[in-house]
Write a protein that holds these residues in place. Structure first.
Motif, PDB file in Angstrom:
ATOM      1  N   PHE A   1       0.677  -0.939  -0.319  1.00 21.26           N
ATOM      2  CA  PHE A   1       0.343  -0.112  -0.215  1.00 21.26           C
ATOM      3  C   PHE A   1       1.042   1.023  -0.174  1.00 21.26           C
ATOM      4  O   PHE A   1       2.366   1.879   0.501  1.00 21.26           O
ATOM      5  N   ILE A   2      -0.023   2.256  -0.382  1.00 16.04           N
ATOM      6  CA  ILE A   2       0.818   3.701  -0.466  1.00 16.04           C
ATOM      7  C   ILE A   2      -0.290   4.347  -0.309  1.00 16.04           C
ATOM      8  O   ILE A   2      -1.489   4.106  -1.315  1.00 16.04           O
ATOM      9  N   VAL A   3      -0.608   5.352   0.964  1.00 17.79           N
ATOM     10  CA  VAL A   3      -1.067   5.645   1.011  1.00 17.79           C
ATOM     11  C   VAL A   3      -1.563   7.593   0.987  1.00 17.79           C
ATOM     12  O   VAL A   3      -0.299   7.494   1.881  1.00 17.79           O
ATOM     13  N   THR A   4      -1.722   8.142   0.285  1.00 21.80           N
ATOM     14  CA  THR A   4      -1.990   9.623   0.643  1.00 21.80           C
ATOM     15  C   THR A   4      -2.988  10.139   1.164  1.00 21.80           C
ATOM     16  O   THR A   4      -3.969   9.746   0.757  1.00 21.80           O
ATOM     17  N   ALA A   5      -2.457  11.064   1.461  1.00 20.56           N
ATOM     18  CA  ALA A   5      -3.355  13.182   1.588  1.00 20.56           C
ATOM     19  C   ALA A   5      -3.217  13.878   2.412  1.00 20.56           C
ATOM     20  O   ALA A   5      -2.229  13.833   2.647  1.00 20.56           O
ATOM     21  N   PRO A   6      -3.555  14.831   0.857  1.00 15.05           N
ATOM     22  CA  PRO A   6      -2.793  16.189   1.464  1.00 15.05           C
ATOM     23  C   PRO A   6      -2.380  16.294   2.910  1.00 15.05           C
ATOM     24  O   PRO A   6      -3.302  16.204   4.203  1.00 15.05           O
ATOM     25  N   GLY A   7      -2.001  17.119   3.372  1.00 15.62           N
ATOM     26  CA  GLY A   7      -1.142  17.506   4.931  1.00 15.62           C
ATOM     27  C   GLY A   7      -1.469  16.550   5.662  1.00 15.62           C
ATOM     28  O   GLY A   7      -0.943  16.709   6.928  1.00 15.62           O
ATOM     29  N   PHE A   8      -0.594  15.475   5.103  1.00 16.69           N
ATOM     30  CA  PHE A   8      -0.194  14.035   6.110  1.00 16.69           C
ATOM     31  C   PHE A   8       0.924  13.323   5.339  1.00 16.69           C
ATOM     32  O   PHE A   8       0.996  13.839   4.123  1.00 16.69           O
ATOM     33  N   GLU A   9       1.653  12.811   6.644  1.00 26.41           N
ATOM     34  CA  GLU A   9       2.792  12.191   5.264  1.00 26.41           C
ATOM     35  C   GLU A   9       3.019  10.692   5.111  1.00 26.41           C
ATOM     36  O   GLU A   9       2.058  10.500   5.369  1.00 26.41           O
ATOM     37  N   GLN A  10       2.830  10.604   3.949  1.00 28.77           N
ATOM     38  CA  GLN A  10       2.663   9.970   3.263  1.00 28.77           C
ATOM     39  C   GLN A  10       3.048   8.095   3.933  1.00 28.77           C
ATOM     40  O   GLN A  10       4.389   8.427   4.071  1.00 28.77           O
ATOM     41  N   VAL A  11       1.990   7.427   3.623  1.00 25.65           N
ATOM     42  CA  VAL A  11       2.962   5.786   4.205  1.00 25.65           C
ATOM     43  C   VAL A  11       2.822   4.940   2.920  1.00 25.65           C
ATOM     44  O   VAL A  11       2.046   4.801   1.999  1.00 25.65           O
ATOM     45  N   ILE A  12       4.236   4.653   3.130  1.00 29.81           N
ATOM     46  CA  ILE A  12       4.433   3.160   1.951  1.00 29.81           C
ATOM     47  C   ILE A  12       4.392   1.698   3.186  1.00 29.81           C
ATOM     48  O   ILE A  12       5.436   1.671   3.519  1.00 29.81           O
ATOM     49  N   THR A  13       3.568   0.670   3.049  1.00 29.76           N
ATOM     50  CA  THR A  13       3.659   0.104   3.731  1.00 29.76           C
ATOM     51  C   THR A  13       3.332  -2.030   3.452  1.00 29.76           C
ATOM     52  O   THR A  13       2.899  -1.486   1.762  1.00 29.76           O
ATOM     53  N   HIS A  14       3.036  -2.164   4.464  1.00 31.48           N
ATOM     54  CA  HIS A  14       2.277  -3.675   3.788  1.00 31.48           C
ATOM     55  C   HIS A  14       1.791  -3.774   4.503  1.00 31.48           C
ATOM     56  O   HIS A  14       1.734  -3.675   5.741  1.00 31.48           O
ATOM     57  N   ILE A  15       0.255  -5.129   4.010  1.00 31.52           N
ATOM     58  CA  ILE A  15      -0.486  -6.246   4.902  1.00 31.52           C
ATOM     59  C   ILE A  15       0.562  -7.203   4.860  1.00 31.52           C
ATOM     60  O   ILE A  15       0.203  -7.785   4.143  1.00 31.52           O
ATOM     61  N   PHE A  16       1.081  -8.091   6.566  1.00 32.78           N
ATOM     62  CA  PHE A  16       0.799  -9.627   6.114  1.00 32.78           C
ATOM     63  C   PHE A  16       0.598 -10.345   6.658  1.00 32.78           C
ATOM     64  O   PHE A  16      -0.530 -10.163   7.627  1.00 32.78           O
ATOM     65  N   THR A  17      -0.336 -11.768   5.717  1.00 31.96           N
ATOM     66  CA  THR A  17      -0.861 -12.493   6.340  1.00 31.96           C
ATOM     67  C   THR A  17       0.327 -13.180   7.498  1.00 31.96           C
ATOM     68  O   THR A  17       1.243 -13.724   7.644  1.00 31.96           O
ATOM     69  N   PRO A  18      -0.643 -13.608   8.399  1.00 30.23           N
ATOM     70  CA  PRO A  18      -0.405 -14.565   9.819  1.00 30.23           C
ATOM     71  C   PRO A  18      -0.357 -15.500   9.340  1.00 30.23           C
ATOM     72  O   PRO A  18       0.657 -15.790  10.404  1.00 30.23           O
ATOM     73  N   ASP A  19       0.171 -16.669   8.482  1.00 33.97           N
ATOM     74  CA  ASP A  19       0.334 -17.443   8.992  1.00 33.97           C
ATOM     75  C   ASP A  19       1.459 -18.259   7.730  1.00 33.97           C
ATOM     76  O   ASP A  19       1.392 -19.296   6.983  1.00 33.97           O
ATOM     77  N   CYS A  20       2.172 -17.330   6.768  1.00 34.50           N
ATOM     78  CA  CYS A  20       3.082 -17.483   6.399  1.00 34.50           C
ATOM     79  C   CYS A  20       4.402 -18.062   6.870  1.00 34.50           C
ATOM     80  O   CYS A  20       4.565 -17.152   7.668  1.00 34.50           O
ATOM     81  N   PRO A  21       5.047 -18.849   6.068  1.00 30.76           N
ATOM     82  CA  PRO A  21       5.887 -19.542   6.888  1.00 30.76           C
ATOM     83  C   PRO A  21       7.448 -19.121   7.423  1.00 30.76           C
ATOM     84  O   PRO A  21       8.238 -18.701   7.922  1.00 30.76           O
TER      85      PRO A  21
ATOM     86  N   VAL B   1     -10.212  -8.815   5.651  1.00 31.64           N
ATOM     87  CA  VAL B   1      -9.479  -8.462   6.505  1.00 31.64           C
ATOM     88  C   VAL B   1      -9.918  -6.857   7.068  1.00 31.64           C
ATOM     89  O   VAL B   1      -9.969  -5.946   6.486  1.00 31.64           O
ATOM     90  N   ASP B   2      -9.840  -6.705   8.228  1.00 33.38           N
ATOM     91  CA  ASP B   2     -10.418  -5.104   8.852  1.00 33.38           C
ATOM     92  C   ASP B   2      -9.093  -4.277   9.115  1.00 33.38           C
ATOM     93  O   ASP B   2      -8.334  -4.941   9.737  1.00 33.38           O
ATOM     94  N   TRP B   3      -8.661  -3.408   8.592  1.00 34.99           N
ATOM     95  CA  TRP B   3      -7.562  -2.782   8.414  1.00 34.99           C
ATOM     96  C   TRP B   3      -7.827  -1.260   8.489  1.00 34.99           C
ATOM     97  O   TRP B   3      -7.691  -1.223   7.437  1.00 34.99           O
ATOM     98  N   ASP B   4      -6.893  -0.650   9.767  1.00 36.84           N
ATOM     99  CA  ASP B   4      -7.543   1.245   9.379  1.00 36.84           C
ATOM    100  C   ASP B   4      -5.370   1.432   9.198  1.00 36.84           C
ATOM    101  O   ASP B   4      -4.829   0.920   9.957  1.00 36.84           O
ATOM    102  N   PHE B   5      -6.148   2.674   8.529  1.00 33.38           N
ATOM    103  CA  PHE B   5      -4.196   3.125   7.798  1.00 33.38           C
ATOM    104  C   PHE B   5      -4.180   4.893   8.838  1.00 33.38           C
ATOM    105  O   PHE B   5      -5.406   5.532   8.356  1.00 33.38           O
ATOM    106  N   VAL B   6      -3.802   4.669   9.751  1.00 33.67           N
ATOM    107  CA  VAL B   6      -3.171   5.829  11.071  1.00 33.67           C
ATOM    108  C   VAL B   6      -2.178   6.717   9.925  1.00 33.67           C
ATOM    109  O   VAL B   6      -1.198   6.616  10.220  1.00 33.67           O
ATOM    110  N   LEU B   7      -2.787   8.000   9.331  1.00 35.45           N
ATOM    111  CA  LEU B   7      -1.525   9.300   9.370  1.00 35.45           C
ATOM    112  C   LEU B   7      -1.214  10.059  10.022  1.00 35.45           C
ATOM    113  O   LEU B   7      -2.152  10.832  10.761  1.00 35.45           O
TER     114      LEU B   7
END
Length: 296
Positions: free
Chosen positions: A227-247, A286-292
Motif C-alpha cells: 500500500f501507498i496511502v496519501t492525503a494532503p497535509g499528511f505524511e505519505q505511508v509506504i507499507t505492507h499488510i502481512f498474512t499471519p500464517d506465512c512460514p 481483512v479489517d485494516w485501518d491506516f493512521v496517518l
C-alpha cells in the motif's frame, strides 16, 4: 631533527590508517560528503582489521561487487537488492520515518511498484486472473486523533496466487492485475476485493542470490499486500499488510515485516455479508485501518 619527521603523520601506518586516510580531505570539500566518507572509512577499516582478510578473500569481495554492478540494468538494481538483504534498506527507511505512537509504520517500497494503476470505485475486484482465495480488504483512513481522512488515496498492488507480479509475467497475467487506486469515502472508509497473497522469492539468479546461498539463507519474502496511502497535509505511508500464517513471516528475506503490520485474515461464512459486498461465500476478510501522521 630529520626534515622528513614533520611529514610522519601523512604516511600510512596500520595503527593510524583511518586518521591518515581521512586527513587527505581538504577544507574546500562538500561538508556532508566529507562527514559521510569519514564515517564509512572508519568502520570499513575497523572491519578489515577485525577480519584480517587474505589477498584472495579481498579480491573475491572485489569480484562480487564488480559482478553486482555488471548485472544492474534499467529494470534490475542488484545493489538495492544487496542493501535489502543486509537490512540496510529497512534501517534507512526506519530512520527517515519515525512517527508518533499509533501511526501506521512504513516498510520498503519493493522493486515491483508501477505508476498509473487504474482508479477503481470502492468494492471493485482487482484480481483479473481469477486465481486465489477471494479476499475482502476493508477499513478506514484516519488521522492520529481518530478522525476520518476523506479522499485519501490508497495505491494497492500484490502478487498473484502463483507468487508473481504482473510485470514479471507479461503476456501471462493481464496488465495491472492485482493493482488499483482507491479513494477513501467521506467517513474515511475504503474496501476492495482481491485474493490472499502468497510468499515469493526475490531475484536470486545473480550475485546476491549466490551470497544468500553461501550463507544458508533463503530468498523468500513473507506474503503481503503493498500500500501507498496519501492525503494532503499528511505524511505519505509506504507499507505492507502481512498474512499471519506465512512460514516466512519471522524470516522475511529483506527484513520488511513489522509486528504492527501483521493482519488477521478471517474466514467468513455469512451469506448476507457476502451478498452485501458481492463476495462468494465463504471468503477471507481483512479489517485494516491506516493512521496517518501530519506532514512534517
Amino acid at each position: 631533527m630529520n626534515e622528513n619527521q614533520s611529514f610522519d603523520g601523512a604516511y600510512f601506518e596500520e595503527e593510524r590508517s583511518v586518521d591518515v586516510v581521512n586527513s587527505r580531505m581538504g577544507e574546500a570539500g562538500e561538508p556532508r560528503l566529507k562527514d559521510v566518507l569519514a564515517v564509512i572509512t572508519k568502520h570499513l577499516h575497523a572491519a578489515v582489521k577485525e577480519i584480517e582478510p587474505t589477498h584472495e578473500e579481498w579480491f573475491a569481495a572485489i569480484r562480487f561487487l564488480t559482478e553486482t554492478g555488471q548485472i544492474c540494468s534499467d529494470w534490475r538494481q542488484e545493489y538495492i537488492l544487496l542493501s535489502d538483504v543486509l537490512g540496510v534498506t529497512m534501517l534507512v527507511d526506519a530512520i527517515n520515518h519515525r512517527r508518533p505512537s499509533g501511526a501506521t509504520p512504513n516498510t520498503i517500497l519493493g522493486p515491483f511498484y508501477v505508476e498509473g494503476a487504474p482508479h477503481y470505485a470502492n468494492g471493485t475486484n482487482i484480481c483479473l486472473d481469477a486465481k486465489g482465495a477471494p479476499t475482502l480488504v476493508r477499513g478506514r483512513v484516519l488521522d492520529i486523533a481518530g478522525n476520518p481522512i476523506a479522499g485519501a488515496t490508497l495505491d494497492v498492488w500484490q502478487t498473484n496466487n502463483d507468487g508473481f507480479y504482473d510485470v514479471q509475467q507479461k503476456g501471462i497475467q493481464p496488465d495491472y492485475n492485482l493493482r488499483g487506486l482507491f479513494a477513501a469515502e467521506a467517513d474515511g472508509r475504503y474496501w476492495f476485493q482481491t485474493v490472499k497473497p502468497r510468499f515469493y522469492p526475490i531475484p536470486y539468479d545473480g550475485p546476491v542470490g549466490k551470497l544468500l546461498k553461501a550463507v544458508d539463507r533463503h530468498p523468500n519474502r513473507a506474503a503481503h499486500l503493498h500500500f501507498i496511502v496519501t492525503a494532503p497535509g499528511f505524511e505519505q505511508v509506504i507499507t505492507h499488510i502481512f498474512t499471519p500464517d506465512c512460514p516466512y513471516l519471522p524470516e522475511d528475506a529483506v527484513f520488511g515485516v513489522k509486528r504492527e503490520l501483521v493482519a488477521e485474515f478471517r474466514t467468513i461464512d455469512d451469506p448476507a455479508l457476502a451478498q452485501d459486498y458481492g463476495m462468494p461465500c465463504p471468503f477471507l476478510l481483512v479489517d485494516w485501518d491506516f493512521v496517518l501522521a501530519p506532514a512534517r
